[in-house]
Scaffold this active site. Sequence first.
Site, PDB file in Angstrom:
ATOM      1  N   HIS A   1     -29.667  -8.119 -26.217  1.00 44.82           N
ATOM      2  CA  HIS A   1     -28.965  -7.008 -26.488  1.00 44.82           C
ATOM      3  C   HIS A   1     -28.083  -7.057 -27.547  1.00 44.82           C
ATOM      4  O   HIS A   1     -27.184  -8.151 -27.471  1.00 44.82           O
ATOM      5  CB  HIS A   1     -28.392  -6.485 -25.069  1.00 44.82           C
ATOM      6  CG  HIS A   1     -29.438  -5.644 -24.160  1.00 44.82           C
ATOM      7  ND1 HIS A   1     -30.327  -4.711 -24.747  1.00 44.82           N
ATOM      8  CD2 HIS A   1     -29.885  -5.978 -22.829  1.00 44.82           C
ATOM      9  CE1 HIS A   1     -31.118  -4.217 -24.050  1.00 44.82           C
ATOM     10  NE2 HIS A   1     -30.643  -4.692 -22.678  1.00 44.82           N
TER      11      HIS A   1
ATOM     12  N   CYS B   1     -31.276  -5.401 -31.911  1.00 37.84           N
ATOM     13  CA  CYS B   1     -31.535  -4.008 -32.543  1.00 37.84           C
ATOM     14  C   CYS B   1     -30.181  -3.792 -33.555  1.00 37.84           C
ATOM     15  O   CYS B   1     -29.174  -4.295 -33.558  1.00 37.84           O
ATOM     16  CB  CYS B   1     -31.246  -3.010 -31.362  1.00 37.84           C
ATOM     17  SG  CYS B   1     -32.589  -2.756 -30.365  1.00 37.84           S
TER      18      CYS B   1
ATOM     19  N   ARG C   1     -34.539  -3.882 -36.630  1.00 39.20           N
ATOM     20  CA  ARG C   1     -34.402  -5.110 -35.897  1.00 39.20           C
ATOM     21  C   ARG C   1     -33.508  -5.869 -36.981  1.00 39.20           C
ATOM     22  O   ARG C   1     -33.696  -5.993 -38.350  1.00 39.20           O
ATOM     23  CB  ARG C   1     -35.491  -5.949 -35.725  1.00 39.20           C
ATOM     24  CG  ARG C   1     -36.407  -5.225 -34.644  1.00 39.20           C
ATOM     25  CD  ARG C   1     -35.555  -5.185 -33.240  1.00 39.20           C
ATOM     26  NE  ARG C   1     -36.404  -4.740 -32.258  1.00 39.20           N
ATOM     27  CZ  ARG C   1     -36.275  -3.154 -31.777  1.00 39.20           C
ATOM     28  NH1 ARG C   1     -35.512  -2.538 -32.617  1.00 39.20           N
ATOM     29  NH2 ARG C   1     -37.095  -2.873 -30.744  1.00 39.20           N
TER      30      ARG C   1
END
Length: 285
Positions: free
Chosen positions: A180, A254, A263
């Site tokens: 994340h 991300c 990405r």
Amino acid sequence: MRGRVPVVVRRQRRGRARLLLARGLWGAAETAVTLGVLVLLLVAHQLWWTNRQAREGAERQVRALEREWARGSAAGRAGADAAGTGPGASSGREGTDREEPRAPGRAEAGRGTPGSPAAGRPRAPRWDRAYAVLRIPRIGVTVPVAEGTGKAGVLDRGYVGHYPRTARPGEAGNFALAGHRNTHGEPFRRLDLLRAGDRVTVETAEARFAYVIEKTLPQTSARDSAVLGAVPRSSVHPGRGYREPGYYLTLTTCTPEYTSRYRLVVWGRLASVRVRGAEEGRGAE
């Protein structure tokens, strides 16, 4: 007197209408304030509470893995000493530390490294199970690595996830990870700060693998799966990536922040391997 009755009735109706309007506006205002508070609580939960919980859980998992490995190393040393093969045993050579062995060269690719199937490493870990520790000094990251990239079982716990069907640590091919960038521990929040030459280590029960960052792809499509290939390269941005087999590391997250539209990809190459136990005086063979 009879002529004044309609006037009084109209005034009463107007008063009631104004009262109802005021009550409606007050109720709408209360609802808006309540919704605003709920939104603020949700934002606080996502940006603060999930980070706190995930980071604490990830730190506990790192400590648990380190304790497990320390117990295994201690047991291994005790067994070696009992068999007369420990660091203190006479073997015709001094048990001194050695320099870290270099990663296999191109001609050796595919022969297997410590921790590879050719070296008899353990079976693949269970799904969602943490089995390694990733350390990125440049951005202050120390985080568990778990098998798979599911949100509930891996990423939302503050771990980084190992993409299935990519290489394991130290293997020929591409060891690819996801994490994340925002919320739930956000271990890859500052991944964009990595530069060529930065060092990344992956530690398992068997060995410590050091990778050196070489390339960054600032933005590509979420469907650009070629960046995870055994020879990682972008199918969206020709010329970005590699063209020959090797021992690669791929880190993905991300981008831009707080979105999942694109990405960010960082690539590195295996630089050295330290088999567990070398620190106790026996260099990697």
